[in-house]
Design an enzyme around this catalytic site. Structure first.
Site, PDB file in Angstrom:
ATOM      1  N   GLN A 212      18.686-121.527 103.921  1.00  0.00           N
ATOM      2  CA  GLN A 212      18.920-120.887 102.591  1.00  0.00           C
ATOM      3  C   GLN A 212      18.035-121.212 101.374  1.00  0.00           C
ATOM      4  O   GLN A 212      18.155-120.767 100.646  1.00  0.00           O
ATOM      5  CB  GLN A 212      20.301-121.770 102.359  1.00  0.00           C
ATOM      6  CG  GLN A 212      21.625-121.144 103.176  1.00  0.00           C
ATOM      7  CD  GLN A 212      22.581-122.111 102.854  1.00  0.00           C
ATOM      8  OE1 GLN A 212      23.115-122.884 103.748  1.00  0.00           O
ATOM      9  NE2 GLN A 212      23.249-121.964 101.400  1.00  0.00           N
ATOM     10  N   PHE A 243      26.907-121.798 104.665  1.00  0.00           N
ATOM     11  CA  PHE A 243      27.791-122.495 104.196  1.00  0.00           C
ATOM     12  C   PHE A 243      27.348-123.798 103.397  1.00  0.00           C
ATOM     13  O   PHE A 243      28.020-124.745 103.254  1.00  0.00           O
ATOM     14  CB  PHE A 243      28.949-122.889 105.102  1.00  0.00           C
ATOM     15  CG  PHE A 243      29.356-121.702 105.841  1.00  0.00           C
ATOM     16  CD1 PHE A 243      29.952-120.487 105.262  1.00  0.00           C
ATOM     17  CD2 PHE A 243      29.187-121.897 107.174  1.00  0.00           C
ATOM     18  CE1 PHE A 243      30.429-119.379 106.105  1.00  0.00           C
ATOM     19  CE2 PHE A 243      29.718-120.520 107.790  1.00  0.00           C
ATOM     20  CZ  PHE A 243      30.188-119.628 107.485  1.00  0.00           C
ATOM     21  N   ARG A 325      28.807-133.123  91.156  1.00  0.00           N
ATOM     22  CA  ARG A 325      29.692-131.945  91.053  1.00  0.00           C
ATOM     23  C   ARG A 325      30.988-132.140  91.301  1.00  0.00           C
ATOM     24  O   ARG A 325      32.031-131.690  90.848  1.00  0.00           O
ATOM     25  CB  ARG A 325      29.045-130.647  92.007  1.00  0.00           C
ATOM     26  CG  ARG A 325      30.032-129.539  91.821  1.00  0.00           C
ATOM     27  CD  ARG A 325      29.274-128.319  92.502  1.00  0.00           C
ATOM     28  NE  ARG A 325      27.992-127.730  91.858  1.00  0.00           N
ATOM     29  CZ  ARG A 325      28.091-126.506  90.918  1.00  0.00           C
ATOM     30  NH1 ARG A 325      29.290-126.027  90.874  1.00  0.00           N
ATOM     31  NH2 ARG A 325      26.929-126.304  90.612  1.00  0.00           N
ATOM     32  N   ARG A 357      29.663-125.447 101.252  1.00  0.00           N
ATOM     33  CA  ARG A 357      30.317-124.630 100.412  1.00  0.00           C
ATOM     34  C   ARG A 357      31.309-125.217  99.258  1.00  0.00           C
ATOM     35  O   ARG A 357      32.325-125.889  99.686  1.00  0.00           O
ATOM     36  CB  ARG A 357      31.384-123.583 101.007  1.00  0.00           C
ATOM     37  CG  ARG A 357      31.759-122.401 100.481  1.00  0.00           C
ATOM     38  CD  ARG A 357      32.414-121.325 101.440  1.00  0.00           C
ATOM     39  NE  ARG A 357      32.352-119.977 100.878  1.00  0.00           N
ATOM     40  CZ  ARG A 357      32.964-118.969 101.835  1.00  0.00           C
ATOM     41  NH1 ARG A 357      33.202-119.228 103.165  1.00  0.00           N
ATOM     42  NH2 ARG A 357      32.941-117.818 101.119  1.00  0.00           N
ATOM     43  N   PHE A 359      29.978-127.737  97.226  1.00  0.00           N
ATOM     44  CA  PHE A 359      29.060-128.641  97.023  1.00  0.00           C
ATOM     45  C   PHE A 359      29.736-129.939  96.180  1.00  0.00           C
ATOM     46  O   PHE A 359      29.450-130.390  95.174  1.00  0.00           O
ATOM     47  CB  PHE A 359      27.891-127.946  96.199  1.00  0.00           C
ATOM     48  CG  PHE A 359      26.857-128.797  96.011  1.00  0.00           C
ATOM     49  CD1 PHE A 359      25.898-128.627  97.065  1.00  0.00           C
ATOM     50  CD2 PHE A 359      26.318-129.477  95.139  1.00  0.00           C
ATOM     51  CE1 PHE A 359      24.631-129.181  97.084  1.00  0.00           C
ATOM     52  CE2 PHE A 359      25.001-130.057  94.821  1.00  0.00           C
ATOM     53  CZ  PHE A 359      24.289-130.065  95.914  1.00  0.00           C
ATOM     54  N   THR A 459      23.375-127.419  88.980  1.00  0.00           N
ATOM     55  CA  THR A 459      23.407-128.696  87.902  1.00  0.00           C
ATOM     56  C   THR A 459      21.948-129.212  87.707  1.00  0.00           C
ATOM     57  O   THR A 459      21.638-129.753  86.707  1.00  0.00           O
ATOM     58  CB  THR A 459      24.345-129.838  88.136  1.00  0.00           C
ATOM     59  OG1 THR A 459      24.090-130.136  89.720  1.00  0.00           O
ATOM     60  CG2 THR A 459      25.664-129.233  87.957  1.00  0.00           C
ATOM     61  N   GLU A 730      31.740-119.592  96.490  1.00  0.00           N
ATOM     62  CA  GLU A 730      32.374-120.897  96.399  1.00  0.00           C
ATOM     63  C   GLU A 730      33.665-121.075  96.051  1.00  0.00           C
ATOM     64  O   GLU A 730      34.621-121.551  96.627  1.00  0.00           O
ATOM     65  CB  GLU A 730      31.583-122.018  95.993  1.00  0.00           C
ATOM     66  CG  GLU A 730      30.110-122.332  96.576  1.00  0.00           C
ATOM     67  CD  GLU A 730      29.251-123.161  95.798  1.00  0.00           C
ATOM     68  OE1 GLU A 730      28.724-124.192  96.368  1.00  0.00           O
ATOM     69  OE2 GLU A 730      29.027-122.781  94.652  1.00  0.00           O
TER      70      GLU A 730
END
Length: 780
Positions: A212, A243, A325, A357, A359, A459, A730
């Site tokens: 990814q 994912f 997160r 997915r 996170f 972030t 997500e």
């Protein structure tokens, strides 16, 4: 000429917002889609296999590889000392993630060497012949063990604070404390990790990787080889699922393939089997959430204090931003007047956990929903009523600021929940279920309605950027390349729709080619649900540049003004004349108009100061809600998901068919995380759930028997995203929290709803049965 991609247009229609099939859907169904393992192999291609260790924590005293090297067909064996420049592939740059273990094993299954052989079978068989002598060290694999042994953290913890939680907890009319264990999850993508490297001239190497994050693979390969990034080209056409598991975890396979390819001057492929992949690569973080919440007799929250401890594994990987997160979403959809949230990213002797997915957001949100559920049982209310009481208020209400001090300006959760409550007939169904549970001896039912509020953006501020390259050819066909990767989610299709819409041509005129670092540099990972937002806007920017040149050309050529020129339905309208798009482009070419452009986009408005725990880390929020109804067998703990109703906000959908597919898939995957997918390590630190035979993902038979999914068609992003759409990758993953809460209600019915069952996740049938027995025995 209309240059806005924000869909403020009223008259121009185009491919954007249309229900179009995924560009490779027919290939997926027919089995004709090409993945890396389908590529023709050059003559002399070699194959690699990992040599895995069998200790959770130990020193390597000796490693006898003589039998491995002597195996017919083995070409060479790589160890840490064969890494040309560096043996580290830490994405956090903390120098804590070796390519191959060098003297110290830190999790069971950590690769210590790699075998390169004529065939994959030879390499795998030879890898098992190594003789390694260890000196065992103490190990801890579980969060509770790590806490009991004073385990270190793998990265700096985060604290989010607003108000005075400690003081307000003391003053609150009511108060409760609790703990929730939230399990991890294996990605279980259909295509395992794979990398294929072909050596080039001088220091060059080309790598095909199922990743990814092509630019990170490029960086890691260059770092280990000791060559600049311009010597490494990474290509990705498509992945068979990602994912989050292919954001950083593909680095090791790509690096080993590249090192072997350059060392031997032959093409090298690495493709682990499912057991090896599950053993040696990271997963979703599991969490242990300790919470302390103060509230009043109505169920209104006064203060929250919570700690989110996570099993991070042996290295940092992405555990810092993942646990961050989790805290960003510990508020779920609720306003906490006074709050202190802390993260505890613990080092354990397990594989280093990684992106998945959501996170960390799902774990944070689940902890927040557990607090709401606890309060509801304490005050004797339907949890939905307590949810409504604590929702964020409108902007300026005084109840609109998050624990990280961002103002929630686009709050539509009340409308989403109200519409779903009505359309699903929630109140009548809940009353019927309560009535039915009074007389049913064995089968008990439950129903729950839960909300989703999910922040969109990386972030890590620097990741909120993207590039795209657009070429318009003489015949009017269009070539698109951007930094996003396609893993089945429909990104290529959506971005192609944006480009076709910009030129007002049929989407068949647009061809998207494989993502490659040789065309679009410095790409961000396709993650954080930002793929379409970022790459769609970058693509629009490239189209805008070309269109401006074309308009200037047309104004000069036809002696008119730019306002008289527009792109309409495969034509360019110049005054009253309609020129077919291919004819117009050919004329522009002969007039020496540049028909190529590199586009760029960076997300506006966002900033984040981790040291102070303040900022605006998210550009906007995506919202949704779901109602789930379940039935459990109180004698066995088995259950069925009888019905699910979903209403989800994707802004103004770029492609309703793809968005609904993402919502359905995300729901089922999230349901698996919360109900059946259990990771289990034994006392020796061995992952025992490392294959389909021992790890249960949802089957087709596990899907909700009735599954109603609708988009909030009235929703529109207040921010200027492409087409006023919102991310969809997500946010749907958290919708099945309603399944867990419905199971909890069904369990609670055996004790007349007097106690919160405190179901841990995943709520396997065994856990459901134990909770039933616990409540029947009066032990909560």
């Amino acid at each position: 000429m209309d240059n806005t991609p924000f869909d403020d247009r009223k008259t121009i229609a185009g491919p954007m917002h249309a229900t179009l099939r995924h560009d490779s859907a027919h290939k997926h169904v027919a089995g004709s889609a090409d993945y890396i393992d389908d590529m023709p192999e050059p003559a002399g291609t070699l194959h690699g296999a990992l040599g895995l260790t069998d200790r959770a924590h130990a020193e390597i005293l000796a490693m006898d590889l003589s039998e491995v090297e002597a195996t017919p067909g083995v070409i060479c064996v790589l160890t840490a000392r064969d890494m040309p420049h560096s043996n580290d592939i830490s994405p956090s740059h903390l120098d804590d993630e070796p390519v191959l273990a060098d003297g110290l094993v830190q999790f069971h299954g950590q690769p210590a060497f790699a075998v390169i052989a004529e065939t994959r079978d030879i390499a795998r068989r030879a890898a098992r012949l190594a003789k390694i002598t260890y000196r065992d060290r103490p190990h801890h694999t579980d969060i509770t063990d790590a806490l009991a042994n004073g385990a270190a953290v793998v990265t700096k913890p985060l604290t989010l604070q607003r108000g005075d939680a400690d003081a307000e907890l003391e003053l609150a009319p009511r108060r409760l404390k609790g703990r929730m264990r939230i399990g991890g999850q294996e990605h279980f993508y259909l295509e395992s990790h794979i990398a294929f490297a072909i050596p080039g001239e001088d220091d060059e190497v080309t790598v095909w990787s199922s990743t990814q994050h092509p630019s990170e693979v490029q960086h890691m390969v260059g770092h280990v080889l000791g060559v600049p990034s311009n010597a490494v080209t990474v290509n990705v056409r498509r992945m068979g699922g990602g994912f989050g598991g292919k954001e950083t975890q593909g680095n090791q396979f790509a690096v080993l393939a590249a090192v072997a390819a350059k060392k031997l001057n032959r093409a090298v492929k690495f493709r682990p089997d499912r057991d090896e992949d599950m053993t040696a690569t990271g997963k979703r973080h599991d969490f242990l959430v300790d919470y302390d919440v103060g509230f009043d007799d109505e169920g209104r929250i006064h203060a929250v204090k919570a700690n989110y401890a996570a099993r991070c594994g042996y290295s940092s990987d992405l555990s810092g931003p993942v646990t961050d997160r989790a805290l960003f979403h510990a508020d779920s959809s609720y306003f906490y007047p006074h709050v202190t949230l802390t993260s505890q990213p613990l080092k354990t002797h397990t594989v280093s956990n990684t992106a998945y997915r959501g996170f960390g957001g799902p774990q944070g949100m689940l902890g927040g929903e557990r607090m709401i559920e606890e309060i509801a049982y304490a005050v004797g209310k339907d949890p939905l009523e307590v949810r409504k009481l604590n929702f964020y208020g409108e902007t300026g209400s005084g109840r609109d600021v998050t624990p990280y001090h961002q103002t929630v300006e686009d709050n539509i959760i009340r409308r989403i929940v109200a519409e779903l409550e009505a359309s699903s007939d929630y109140q009548a169904r809940r009353a019927a279920i309560v009535d039915d549970n009074r007389t049913s001896r064995i089968i008990r039912k439950g129903i729950a309605l839960t909300p989703v509020k999910f922040g969109i953006s990386f972030t890590m501020t620097a990741f909120n950027q993207a590039g795209a390259l657009v070429h318009v050819y003489q015949d009017g066909s269009i070539h698109l390349n951007h930094g996003g990767t396609e893993m089945g989610q429909g990104l290529y299709t959506k971005v192609a729709q944006v480009l076709a819409d910009s030129f007002q041509v049929d989407i068949d005129r647009v061809k998207i080619t494989a993502t490659t670092t040789g065309k679009v540099p410095n790409t961000s990972a396709t993650a954080a649900s930002s793929g379409t937002d970022l790459n769609g806007m970058a693509t629009f920017d490239a189209a805008r540049q070309i269109k401006e040149r074309l308009v200037a050309f047309a104004a000069e050529r036809w002696q008119t003004t730019p306002d008289k020129i527009s792109f309409v339905a495969n034509h360019v309208k110049i005054g009253e004349a309609l020129v077919p798009f291919p004819d117009f482009v050919k004329q522009a070419y002969f007039a020496r108009v540049q028909l190529s452009a590199a586009g760029f986009y960076k997300t506006p408005k966002i900033h984040w100061d981790r040291n102070t725990g303040r900022g605006t880390p998210f550009y906007y929020y995506a919202y949704g809600a779901s109602v789930s109804e379940v039935s459990i067998d109180t004698l066995t703990g088995e259950y069925m998901v009888d019905r699910v109703d979903v209403l989800h906000d994707v802004g103004k959908s770029l492609n309703p068919a793809i968005d609904i597919g993402q919502i359905e898939g995300g729901f089922v995957q999230g349901m698996g995380w919360l109900t059946t997918e259990e990771l289990w390590w034994d006392a020796k630190g061995r992952l025992r759930t490392h294959a389909p035979s021992t790890y249960k993902i949802p089957l087709a038979s596990d899907r909700p028997k009735i599954f109603n999914v609708k988009l909030a068609e009235w929703a529109e992003n207040a921010e200027k995203t492409v087409g006023r759409s919102k991310a969809v990758g997500e946010p749907p993953f958290m919708l099945p929290i309603s399944v867990l809460e419905a199971l909890s209600m069904a369990v609670a019915s055996v004790a007349d709803y007097r106690e919160c069952p405190r179901l841990d996740a995943p709520a396997t049938p065994e856990r459901v049965l134990m909770a039933v027995e616990r409540l029947r025995a009066g032990k909560v």
